[in-house]
Design an enzyme around this catalytic site. Structure first.
Site, PDB file in Angstrom:
ATOM      1  N   CYS A  56      -6.048   1.026  -2.365  1.00 52.35           N
ATOM      2  CA  CYS A  56      -5.164   0.014  -2.971  1.00 52.35           C
ATOM      3  C   CYS A  56      -5.691  -1.409  -2.853  1.00 52.35           C
ATOM      4  CB  CYS A  56      -3.788   0.098  -2.323  1.00 52.35           C
ATOM      5  SG  CYS A  56      -3.802  -0.324  -0.569  1.00 52.35           S
ATOM      6  N   CYS A  97      -4.475   3.451   2.762  1.00 47.96           N
ATOM      7  CA  CYS A  97      -3.675   2.631   1.858  1.00 47.96           C
ATOM      8  C   CYS A  97      -2.718   1.841   2.749  1.00 47.96           C
ATOM      9  CB  CYS A  97      -2.890   3.523   0.907  1.00 47.96           C
ATOM     10  SG  CYS A  97      -3.053   3.055  -0.796  1.00 47.96           S
TER      11      CYS A  97
END
Length: 131
Positions: A80, A8
């Site tokens: 993400c 992420c």
């Protein structure tokens, strides 16, 4: 045993949740690490919502992706949408997925819980697919 890297951008919410679930649910099935492109301190709300379901991630740390070697991993999961920013060697692993989950930052604790539960579901499916 398959090795999985969860990535992420900041490695402080989604990837930490995924690491916690994978360590607990994938014990003796997969080896797991998480990292970020710009690591930061783990969000205390993330620690809280994981502890609510009996998973302690308080000792996990945020780590830079640059500390790791892509060749050491079979699967890379971007949580993400940061997959487009990963160095190519990470995207070309045997398994690469970009889950593009919502960042719960700035939302209610209920929203954090909803995202946590979605991360769990995806991790469970990943573990099953890798074994």
């Amino acid at each position: 045993m398959k090795k999985v890297m969860f990535v992420c951008t900041h490695n402080f919410r989604l990837s930490q949740m995924a690491e916690g679930f994978a360590r607990t649910l994938g014990e003796n099935k997969i080896a797991v690490t998480s990292s970020g492109l710009a690591p930061n301190e783990i969000d205390p709300i993330t620690v809280k919502v994981m502890s609510e379901i009996g998973i302690d991630i308080s000792n996990q740390t945020s780590k830079p992706l640059s500390d790791f070697n892509a060749d050491d991993y079979n699967a890379v999961i971007s949580l993400c949408g940061c997959g487009v920013n990963l160095p190519q060697e990470w995207v070309l692993r045997d398994v690469f997925e970009d889950w593009q989950l919502d960042d719960p930052a700035g939302h209610s604790i209920e929203y954090f819980r909803r995202v946590r539960d979605e991360v769990k579901e995806r991790v469970v499916n990943l573990i099953m697919s890798l074994n």
